[in-house]
Design a protein around this motif. Structure first.
Motif, PDB file in Angstrom:
ATOM      1  N   MET A   1       0.845  -1.194   0.000  1.00  0.00           N
ATOM      2  CA  MET A   1       0.000   0.000   0.000  1.00  0.00           C
ATOM      3  C   MET A   1       0.887   1.253   0.000  1.00  0.00           C
ATOM      4  SD  MET A   1      -2.915   1.169   2.761  1.00  0.00           S
ATOM      5  CE  MET A   1      -3.913  -0.283   2.426  1.00  0.00           C
ATOM      6  N   SER A   2       0.558   2.213  -0.842  1.00  0.00           N
ATOM      7  CA  SER A   2       1.366   3.427  -0.936  1.00  0.00           C
ATOM      8  C   SER A   2       1.147   4.311   0.283  1.00  0.00           C
ATOM      9  CB  SER A   2       1.009   4.208  -2.205  1.00  0.00           C
ATOM     10  OG  SER A   2      -0.344   4.604  -2.184  1.00  0.00           O
ATOM     11  N   GLU A   3       2.189   5.066   0.626  1.00  0.00           N
ATOM     12  CA  GLU A   3       2.088   5.998   1.740  1.00  0.00           C
ATOM     13  C   GLU A   3       1.186   7.175   1.364  1.00  0.00           C
ATOM     14  OE1 GLU A   3       5.925   7.253   2.941  1.00  0.00           O
ATOM     15  OE2 GLU A   3       6.459   5.335   3.851  1.00  0.00           O
ATOM     16  N   LYS A   4       0.481   7.684   2.362  1.00  0.00           N
ATOM     17  CA  LYS A   4      -0.415   8.813   2.136  1.00  0.00           C
ATOM     18  C   LYS A   4       0.240  10.090   2.635  1.00  0.00           C
ATOM     19  CE  LYS A   4      -5.177  10.359   2.868  1.00  0.00           C
ATOM     20  NZ  LYS A   4      -6.503   9.994   3.444  1.00  0.00           N
ATOM     21  N   TRP A   5       0.399  11.050   1.737  1.00  0.00           N
ATOM     22  CA  TRP A   5       1.023  12.325   2.056  1.00  0.00           C
ATOM     23  C   TRP A   5      -0.017  13.441   1.963  1.00  0.00           C
ATOM     24  CZ3 TRP A   5       6.566  13.620   2.199  1.00  0.00           C
ATOM     25  CH2 TRP A   5       7.377  12.487   2.297  1.00  0.00           C
ATOM     26  N   ILE A   6      -0.040  14.296   2.983  1.00  0.00           N
ATOM     27  CA  ILE A   6      -0.904  15.479   2.995  1.00  0.00           C
ATOM     28  C   ILE A   6      -0.014  16.717   3.016  1.00  0.00           C
ATOM     29  CG2 ILE A   6      -2.670  16.770   4.242  1.00  0.00           C
ATOM     30  CD1 ILE A   6      -3.802  14.219   3.187  1.00  0.00           C
ATOM     31  N   TRP A   7      -0.353  17.698   2.166  1.00  0.00           N
ATOM     32  CA  TRP A   7       0.435  18.923   2.062  1.00  0.00           C
ATOM     33  C   TRP A   7      -0.406  20.121   2.496  1.00  0.00           C
ATOM     34  CZ3 TRP A   7       5.476  18.789  -0.254  1.00  0.00           C
ATOM     35  CH2 TRP A   7       5.852  17.527  -0.743  1.00  0.00           C
ATOM     36  N   LEU A   8       0.102  20.892   3.471  1.00  0.00           N
ATOM     37  CA  LEU A   8      -0.589  22.072   3.985  1.00  0.00           C
ATOM     38  C   LEU A   8       0.157  23.336   3.552  1.00  0.00           C
ATOM     39  CD1 LEU A   8      -1.233  20.804   7.639  1.00  0.00           C
ATOM     40  CD2 LEU A   8      -2.874  20.833   5.748  1.00  0.00           C
ATOM     41  N   PRO A   9      -0.543  24.308   2.963  1.00  0.00           N
ATOM     42  CA  PRO A   9       0.129  25.466   2.356  1.00  0.00           C
ATOM     43  C   PRO A   9       0.460  26.584   3.346  1.00  0.00           C
ATOM     44  CG  PRO A   9      -2.221  25.651   2.024  1.00  0.00           C
ATOM     45  CD  PRO A   9      -1.996  24.323   2.727  1.00  0.00           C
ATOM     46  N   ASP A  10       1.217  27.521   2.843  1.00  0.00           N
ATOM     47  CA  ASP A  10       1.510  28.760   3.552  1.00  0.00           C
ATOM     48  C   ASP A  10       0.373  29.757   3.256  1.00  0.00           C
ATOM     49  OD1 ASP A  10       2.800  30.685   5.026  1.00  0.00           O
ATOM     50  OD2 ASP A  10       4.565  30.821   3.728  1.00  0.00           O
ATOM     51  N   TRP A  11       0.479  30.944   3.822  1.00  0.00           N
ATOM     52  CA  TRP A  11      -0.529  31.982   3.587  1.00  0.00           C
ATOM     53  C   TRP A  11      -0.622  32.299   2.089  1.00  0.00           C
ATOM     54  CZ3 TRP A  11      -0.195  36.949   1.508  1.00  0.00           C
ATOM     55  CH2 TRP A  11      -1.375  37.712   1.622  1.00  0.00           C
ATOM     56  N   ALA A  12      -1.853  32.382   1.600  1.00  0.00           N
ATOM     57  CA  ALA A  12      -2.149  32.793   0.218  1.00  0.00           C
ATOM     58  C   ALA A  12      -1.434  31.942  -0.826  1.00  0.00           C
ATOM     59  CB  ALA A  12      -1.791  34.266   0.017  1.00  0.00           C
ATOM     60  N   SER A  13      -1.174  30.693  -0.496  1.00  0.00           N
ATOM     61  CA  SER A  13      -0.387  29.862  -1.397  1.00  0.00           C
ATOM     62  C   SER A  13      -1.117  28.591  -1.803  1.00  0.00           C
ATOM     63  CB  SER A  13       0.948  29.487  -0.741  1.00  0.00           C
ATOM     64  OG  SER A  13       1.719  30.647  -0.501  1.00  0.00           O
ATOM     65  N   ASP A  14      -0.710  28.054  -2.933  1.00  0.00           N
ATOM     66  CA  ASP A  14      -1.271  26.834  -3.488  1.00  0.00           C
ATOM     67  C   ASP A  14      -0.110  25.905  -3.820  1.00  0.00           C
ATOM     68  OD1 ASP A  14      -2.502  24.819  -4.861  1.00  0.00           O
ATOM     69  OD2 ASP A  14      -3.299  26.076  -6.458  1.00  0.00           O
ATOM     70  N   LEU A  15       0.128  24.923  -2.957  1.00  0.00           N
ATOM     71  CA  LEU A  15       1.266  24.036  -3.158  1.00  0.00           C
ATOM     72  C   LEU A  15       1.145  23.194  -4.420  1.00  0.00           C
ATOM     73  CD1 LEU A  15       2.072  22.819   0.458  1.00  0.00           C
ATOM     74  CD2 LEU A  15       3.660  23.922  -1.108  1.00  0.00           C
ATOM     75  N   SER A  16      -0.073  23.021  -4.921  1.00  0.00           N
ATOM     76  CA  SER A  16      -0.235  22.216  -6.122  1.00  0.00           C
ATOM     77  C   SER A  16       0.393  22.891  -7.344  1.00  0.00           C
ATOM     78  CB  SER A  16      -1.709  21.915  -6.382  1.00  0.00           C
ATOM     79  OG  SER A  16      -2.429  23.089  -6.726  1.00  0.00           O
ATOM     80  N   LEU A  17       0.758  24.178  -7.223  1.00  0.00           N
ATOM     81  CA  LEU A  17       1.480  24.840  -8.308  1.00  0.00           C
ATOM     82  C   LEU A  17       2.785  24.109  -8.619  1.00  0.00           C
ATOM     83  CD1 LEU A  17       1.110  28.607  -7.277  1.00  0.00           C
ATOM     84  CD2 LEU A  17      -0.092  27.444  -9.143  1.00  0.00           C
ATOM     85  N   TRP A  18       3.357  23.470  -7.601  1.00  0.00           N
ATOM     86  CA  TRP A  18       4.643  22.776  -7.754  1.00  0.00           C
ATOM     87  C   TRP A  18       4.484  21.269  -7.608  1.00  0.00           C
ATOM     88  CZ3 TRP A  18       4.671  26.805  -3.774  1.00  0.00           C
ATOM     89  CH2 TRP A  18       4.994  28.068  -4.295  1.00  0.00           C
ATOM     90  N   GLU A  19       3.265  20.776  -7.848  1.00  0.00           N
ATOM     91  CA  GLU A  19       2.984  19.354  -7.628  1.00  0.00           C
ATOM     92  C   GLU A  19       3.957  18.442  -8.367  1.00  0.00           C
ATOM     93  OE1 GLU A  19      -0.693  16.143  -8.091  1.00  0.00           O
ATOM     94  OE2 GLU A  19      -1.043  18.285  -8.423  1.00  0.00           O
ATOM     95  N   ASP A  20       4.241  18.738  -9.622  1.00  0.00           N
ATOM     96  CA  ASP A  20       5.112  17.863 -10.411  1.00  0.00           C
ATOM     97  C   ASP A  20       6.485  17.707  -9.778  1.00  0.00           C
ATOM     98  OD1 ASP A  20       3.094  17.524 -12.220  1.00  0.00           O
ATOM     99  OD2 ASP A  20       3.896  18.933 -13.711  1.00  0.00           O
ATOM    100  N   ASP A  21       6.961  18.750  -9.134  1.00  0.00           N
ATOM    101  CA  ASP A  21       8.263  18.678  -8.467  1.00  0.00           C
ATOM    102  C   ASP A  21       8.146  18.055  -7.074  1.00  0.00           C
ATOM    103  OD1 ASP A  21       9.704  19.950 -10.550  1.00  0.00           O
ATOM    104  OD2 ASP A  21       9.017  21.901  -9.833  1.00  0.00           O
ATOM    105  N   LEU A  22       7.141  18.460  -6.313  1.00  0.00           N
ATOM    106  CA  LEU A  22       7.052  18.060  -4.913  1.00  0.00           C
ATOM    107  C   LEU A  22       6.778  16.572  -4.721  1.00  0.00           C
ATOM    108  CD1 LEU A  22       5.102  21.108  -3.415  1.00  0.00           C
ATOM    109  CD2 LEU A  22       7.574  20.700  -3.471  1.00  0.00           C
ATOM    110  N   VAL A  23       5.986  15.971  -5.604  1.00  0.00           N
ATOM    111  CA  VAL A  23       5.671  14.549  -5.419  1.00  0.00           C
ATOM    112  C   VAL A  23       6.901  13.669  -5.581  1.00  0.00           C
ATOM    113  CG1 VAL A  23       3.254  14.835  -6.077  1.00  0.00           C
ATOM    114  CG2 VAL A  23       4.948  14.227  -7.824  1.00  0.00           C
ATOM    115  N   ASP A  24       7.979  14.213  -6.130  1.00  0.00           N
ATOM    116  CA  ASP A  24       9.208  13.435  -6.270  1.00  0.00           C
ATOM    117  C   ASP A  24       9.813  13.076  -4.923  1.00  0.00           C
ATOM    118  OD1 ASP A  24       9.139  13.288  -8.996  1.00  0.00           O
ATOM    119  OD2 ASP A  24      10.505  14.980  -9.344  1.00  0.00           O
TER     120      ASP A  24
END
Length: 214
Positions: A1-24
């Motif tokens: 089973m794959s690990e489950k990762w949750i990402w919480l952003p900073d103020w006024a930010s959308d971490l999914s903007l860098w999803e392609d890099d961060l999931v690495d």
């Protein structure tokens, strides 16, 4: 089973903007990026966000890290945390905004968001690089109420006592030597409150997650 990762952003930010890099950080993991609006709706109880309590790893950035630390008593014992550019007090003497002017700005965002976004952008003009336009466009789409609520939260909340954790879950703190928003000294003050956490300074990184994680 794959690990489950949750990402919480900073103020006024959308971490999914860098999803392609961060999931690495874990290519085989199941990654969920919590929106800024959803996070601000649950700041007093982040673990009410669906999936957070069952995550194997939580990555929290800036304001997201502060909110996560404030509800540390609900942390599952096996859950790992990675905190990016965290701090004990956003309105500390090292920062550019104190509690009074931040609360004033929080109220002003109800009628005009641009002045504070512009000030933030100018502060990081060199560090943002190619990300500035993308970040700012995303922030301007967020509701003024959510942006103001986030600023008020930063003004009114701080870590003031030791946060102990007896579970096997690890806590890693990453911060950039070149960060102009959250100065390294602000993050290092968390050492007094997070016994057992590992702290790592990235010499060539600033405030942005892709530089902090890799």
């Amino acid at each position: 089973m794959s690990e489950k990762w949750i990402w919480l952003p900073d103020w006024a930010s959308d971490l999914s903007l860098w999803e392609d890099d961060l999931v690495d950080v874990n290519p085989d993991g199941d990654h969920m990026f919590v929106s800024y609006e959803k996070m601000t709706s649950n700041l007093d109880d982040l673990y009410s966000i669906e999936g957070l309590a069952s995550a194997s790893h939580v990555v929290a950035w800036g304001m997201g890290a502060l909110a996560l630390l404030k509800c540390a008593d609900r942390r599952p014992e096996k859950q790992d945390w990675t905190l990016l550019s965290p701090y004990a007090d956003f309105c500390s003497e090292e920062n550019n905004w104190n509690q009074q002017n931040l609360l004033f700005i929080a109220n002003q965002t109800k009628t005009s968001v641009d002045p504070f976004l512009n000030a933030f952008t100018e502060l990081f003009e060199e560090e943002f690089g190619d990300w500035v336009d993308e970040w700012k466009a995303s922030a301007k789409k967020m509701s003024p109420e959510a942006l103001g609520k986030g600023l008020a939260y930063l003004a009114q909340n701080r870590i003031e006592k030791e946060i102990s954790f007896d579970g096997p879950g690890k806590t890693s703190v990453l911060f950039g030597r070149m960060d102009r928003a959250i100065k390294p000294s602000m993050t290092q003050k968390l050492k007094d409150f997070l016994p057992g956490a590992s702290f790592k300074e990235r010499p060539k990184a600033g405030h942005w997650p892709p530089m902090l994680l890799f």
